[in-house]
Design a protein around this motif. Structure first.
Motif, PDB file in Angstrom:
ATOM      1  N   UNK A   1       0.853  -1.091   0.049  1.00  0.00           N
ATOM      2  CA  UNK A   1       0.152   0.010  -0.055  1.00  0.00           C
ATOM      3  C   UNK A   1       0.708   1.194   0.116  1.00  0.00           C
ATOM      4  N   UNK A   2       2.136   1.049  -0.677  1.00  0.00           N
ATOM      5  CA  UNK A   2       2.995   2.257  -0.594  1.00  0.00           C
ATOM      6  C   UNK A   2       3.359   2.665  -1.980  1.00  0.00           C
ATOM      7  N   UNK A   3       2.586   3.397  -2.684  1.00  0.00           N
ATOM      8  CA  UNK A   3       3.011   3.667  -4.276  1.00  0.00           C
ATOM      9  C   UNK A   3       3.899   4.741  -4.397  1.00  0.00           C
ATOM     10  N   UNK A   4       4.653   5.048  -3.316  1.00  0.00           N
ATOM     11  CA  UNK A   4       5.504   6.364  -3.687  1.00  0.00           C
ATOM     12  C   UNK A   4       4.983   7.713  -3.640  1.00  0.00           C
ATOM     13  N   UNK A   5       5.882   8.558  -3.679  1.00  0.00           N
ATOM     14  CA  UNK A   5       5.432   9.799  -3.349  1.00  0.00           C
ATOM     15  C   UNK A   5       4.451  10.530  -4.872  1.00  0.00           C
ATOM     16  N   UNK A   6       4.913   9.994  -5.854  1.00  0.00           N
ATOM     17  CA  UNK A   6       4.035  10.515  -7.139  1.00  0.00           C
ATOM     18  C   UNK A   6       3.990   9.382  -8.163  1.00  0.00           C
ATOM     19  N   UNK A   7       3.147   8.507  -7.720  1.00  0.00           N
ATOM     20  CA  UNK A   7       2.761   7.313  -8.519  1.00  0.00           C
ATOM     21  C   UNK A   7       2.405   7.651  -9.871  1.00  0.00           C
ATOM     22  N   UNK A   8       1.654   8.601 -10.263  1.00  0.00           N
ATOM     23  CA  UNK A   8       1.076   8.938 -11.426  1.00  0.00           C
ATOM     24  C   UNK A   8       2.034   9.637 -12.525  1.00  0.00           C
ATOM     25  N   UNK A   9       3.010  10.410 -11.963  1.00  0.00           N
ATOM     26  CA  UNK A   9       3.787  11.062 -12.946  1.00  0.00           C
ATOM     27  C   UNK A   9       5.264  10.868 -12.594  1.00  0.00           C
TER      28      UNK A   9
END
Lengths: 237, 651
Positions: free
Chosen positions: B492-500
């Motif tokens: 459940x930890x996709x990182x600070x900006x998983x989108x860009x």
């Protein structure tokens, strides 16, 4: 009636006299022993702080006049830590193997320092319990972090242990494995001078650094007594 | 004349533009780049073809009580606005969930250390799935995704076939694409099967998390709306329940630890304790019950397709600092505080009827975090085992005789698991073992099961950049090893900006839905595929007996073309040395890549395994009575012999 009252008065007077003599005798003995190591002090006066062996030269100093309540509380804990934590035992907390392995560089095993980090149970428990007990002097949440220079590489220090509340302002830039790193200048300052130090690097975070002494009067470690605004006012459960 | 010519030119222009639009239907393993190409690394054999070839419609077997998934692809060179919709035109009602795939952008390849093999990487990879109901109006390129030169948009479709759907029926789905000057349709045809997926999961696919901080940080708007007290607000508890729900709905188990390495507990996870010594115990259950009450009685799941069910496992926050105070360790006071507080907790659980869940006493701390003098997690030193024995004794003392509450001791073992199987025999109930190290001990699962223990292995999560077949490995390995499940250590930890600025998602199987206006997590392709594989494993387990028999008689080859022994590794020669002398380099040479990697297997292989499993299971349940019984039994197949008896611990 008159004679009965007289007898009671005599009895009370005798008890008071004997009690005073006993107290004086005990007190006299203690003071004599206490002054043995301070021959230059005049009888009946306390020696100057710098003439006492550590940790007394540092620990009795109260919080600075005008210190904020949060620092006053941290100073109280810090002076207790300096008095009560045994620097000889602190040196026994880490296993020899852990101290050997922590700086052995193995390019094929970058987690070696952490994987080999190990304690001797008994000294760890006793030191940690002493730190936790000292922390109880605060009404709120306080952490005591114990740091020391690495025996094998004194330019590198490690956090040896912490207590339950968590948080710190020292050694936040350590090696990737989190085991060792260069000490903050404040840690070195306390280690070199033995003088307690207030630190607030981040808003709402407060630390008092205080030394820990071994049996030869050498500083072996530094304890950071730490709290935050929200933790300091939090009731411990 | 001029007007007629203009009209013809307009029609020609529309036709030229319109005919570039395409709507394709693909199997669930097909992933596409934003320019509409199959992701090459997903396929090592013949790449798939679209399923909507009109002359050769595919018939997809649809087992009841489970999902069939499809991928839709909308393509156009020039792009523009379009409308995509999905509907059912024939057959018993099924439920349709359409998702838009999000292309995760990462501007540059991840850095590698000297001597390290470069990681697989894609500048744009589809993974997160944004729910869009059954139809959506969008523009290509998709504005919010900001993909440069996007020419295709990938969609995911889940088709849920209810348990009570009649078998042997044809279900037809219609997909419609409407653009400014062009409309097209595609179809998929499914056949409902007599078999049904069981209600119970065949293996535990455990998805781990470390506390509310990992979740709430991904919802800045929700946090701002609620304010300072967010962590104990109804909104925070609702959010956490949504995490349990999304994993449960996708046949996963969500685990969320409520204490840190220093032993500090998080207030939402614990009853408030009061008193000391003899009087130490819970005094206020308010936050605990708000958090866990609906999970422990199952009501949190009442609006899911799988229905209400108490969670299978719950981490307790018992640790060396809680509920007894570490400052007393080694004294009578410590033991009294521990036993009194834990006993009252068990009594509370019993009073509430929370007897279906396994409450875990689990030590997560490691020495390297400097809080305690022993490793509760991945214990390396034999001297540390003494603490497990201490806490086992205290738990036994705390457990009321005859309680129906299931208290278990879980241990995550690595270095010394082979020794600890002996030294902690009778102490540990749930072994969660390093997958790499357990691979050396093929004898272990059966031995531990004989004792009534549960066995999982643990490891990571394949990044979205890796071949999609990677997500199959753990469910399949669990089946091959005959263990009870596996644990992905952080999901459940996709990182600070998983989108860009995507990091590959190696620590995420769900993403925050806040960007899309949802105060809850959204799934991803890997989560959905893992769920489908777990469905497959359920069928393979049902078929196991028949398949093994047929394989033994030479009547068929193993459905996955590999023997179980291929999934284990040889025991390293150096194993006789104490674990204290091992290092990580030792592990590297001691485990082979998985069968999937060694054999360069791809989804075509798995689709064959799935079909063989369905065929095998169908042979197992031959009569209508057998089929009906199977469809309505919670476990589908016979209940696994390895499940421990309820309340068997510490009586």
């Amino acid at each position: 009636m008159q004679s009965k009252r007289t007898k009671v008065l005599w009895l009370l007077f005798s008890m008071l006299l004997m009690g005073s003599m006993g107290t004086g005798w005990l007190l006299a003995g203690h003071l004599t022993a206490g002054y043995t190591n301070a021959p230059s002090s005049a009888p009946g006066t306390l020696p100057a702080a710098d003439r006492l062996p550590p940790p007394w030269q540092v620990a009795p100093a109260a919080a600075p006049v005008g210190a904020r309540p949060v620092y006053r509380s941290l100073h109280e804990i810090a002076r207790t830590v300096t008095c009560m934590v045994d620097g000889e035992m602190v040196k026994e907390v880490l296993t020899e193997r852990a101290q050997e392995k922590v700086f052995q560089v193995d390019p094929k095993d970058k987690w070696a320092a952490g994987d080999n980090w190990d304690y001797n149970h008994e000294p760890f428990v006793r030191i940690k319990q002493a730190l936790e007990r000292a922390g109880y002097l605060a009404a709120g949440q306080v952490t005591c972090n114990l740091y020391m220079p690495a025996a094998a590489n004194p330019k590198q220090w490690y956090l040896v242990m912490n207590t339950v509340y968590g948080g710190k302002q020292m050694m936040n830039s350590v090696s990737p494995d989190g085991i060792s790193g260069a000490p903050d200048p404040e840690l070195v300052q306390v280690f070199m001078t033995g003088a307690r130090l207030e630190v607030s690097k981040d808003k709402g975070q407060y630390s008092v650094l205080t030394p820990v002494y071994d049996s030869l009067g050498q500083i072996t470690a530094v304890v950071e007594v730490f709290t935050r605004d929200e933790g300091f006012v939090q009731v411990r459960k | 004349m001029r007007r007629a010519l203009a009209g013809l030119m307009l029609l020609a222009a529309m036709a030229a533009t319109a005919h570039a639009w395409e709507l394709q239907v693909w199997n669930e393993f097909s992933r596409f780049t934003p320019d509409g190409q199959l992701i090459k690394q997903d396929w090592t054999s013949q790449p798939p073809e679209p399923l909507n070839t009109i002359t050769r419609p595919n018939r997809i077997p649809a087992l009841r009580n489970g999902y069939v998934s499809l991928v839709l692809l909308v393509k156009d060179i020039k792009g523009g606005p379009y409308r995509l919709s999905v509907s059912q035109t024939e057959g018993p009602p099924v439920q349709l969930d359409l998702y838009r795939a999000w292309y995760h952008l990462s501007p540059k390849a991840p850095a590698t250390q000297p001597g390290e093999k470069p990681k697989l990487w894609l500048p744009a990879v589809p993974d997160a799935l944004v729910p869009i109901g059954s139809s959506v109006e969008l523009t290509l390129p998709t504005a919010d995704n900001r993909v440069p030169d996007q020419k295709a948009q990938m969609f995911w479709l889940d088709v849920f076939v209810p348990k009570d759907a009649p078998p042997d029926q044809q279900v037809t789905l219609k997909f419609t694409l409407n653009t400014a000057g062009f409309n097209t349709e595609a179809y998929a045809v499914m056949d409902t099967q007599r078999l049904a997926y069981p209600d119970e999961d065949p293996i535990t696919a455990d998805h781990n998390s470390y506390g509310i901080g990992f979740l709430s940080g991904q919802y800045p708007q929700l946090r701002a709306k609620v304010g300072e007290k967010f962590n104990t607000s109804d909104e925070a508890f609702q959010l956490m329940h949504e995490y349990y729900k999304i994993h449960y709905e996708n046949r996963g188990t969500f685990h969320n630890l409520g204490y840190g390495h220093s032993g500090a507990v998080t207030e939402q996870y614990v009853p408030v304790l009061g008193g000391y010594g003899e009087t130490r115990g819970p005094v206020d259950w308010t936050l605990f019950e708000k958090h866990f009450g609906p999970l422990l009685d199952g009501s949190a799941f009442k609006d899911t397709r799988r229905g209400p069910k108490p969670i299978d496992y719950l981490y307790l926050t018992i640790n060396p600092e809680w509920p007894a105070r570490y400052v007393l360790l080694g004294s009578q006071g410590y033991e009294t505080e521990f036993v009194n507080a834990v006993r009252q907790m068990i009594q509370h659980f019993e009073k509430k009827g929370w007897t279906k869940t396994k409450f875990e006493m689990f030590f997560n701390h490691k020495k390297r975090y400097k809080g305690f003098d022993w490793d509760g997690d991945e214990t390396r030193w034999p001297k540390d085992d003494v603490y497990f024995k201490l806490y086992k004794r205290l738990l036994a003392q705390a457990t009321p005789r005859g309680t129906a509450v299931q208290m278990i001791i879980r241990h995550d073992a690595s270095w010394r698991m082979h020794e600890q199987f002996q030294s902690l025999n009778g102490i540990v109930d749930l072994w969660v073992c390093s997958g790499g190290i357990l691979s050396w001990f093929p004898w272990a699962p059966a031995m531990l099961h004989e004792r009534g223990n549960l066995v999982w292995f643990y490891g990571g999560t394949p990044e979205a950049w890796e071949p999609i077949i990677s997500i199959i490995e753990y469910p399949l390995q669990a089946w091959k090893w005959e263990v009870d499940g596996y644990c992905r250590w952080l999901t459940n930890s996709p990182g600070e900006d998983p989108w860009f600025n995507f990091n590959g998602g190696g620590e995420a199987l769900v993403y925050s839905g806040e960007r899309f206006g949802m105060e809850k997590p959204i799934p991803c392709i890997r989560l959905k595929l893992e769920r489908n594989i777990i469905q497959d494993v359920a069928i393979l387990k049902m078929a196991d007996a028949k398949i093994k028999d047929a394989v033994a008689k030479g009547q068929m080859s193993p459905p996955d073309k590999s023997g179980a022994e291929e999934w284990w590794n040889a025991t390293p020669q150096a194993l006789h040395t104490p674990a204290a002398y091992w290092n990580n380099a030792f592990f590297e040479g001691a485990s082979r890549p998985s069968v999937v990697q060694r054999e360069k297997l791809d989804p075509n292989w798995w689709l064959g395994v799935r079909n063989a499993g369905i065929e095998g299971a169908a042979r197992t349940y031959e009569t209508d009575e057998e089929i009906e019984r199977q469809a309505h039994s919670p476990g589908g197949a016979e209940a696994p012999a390895t499940q421990p008896q309820e309340g068997s611990h510490a009586k």
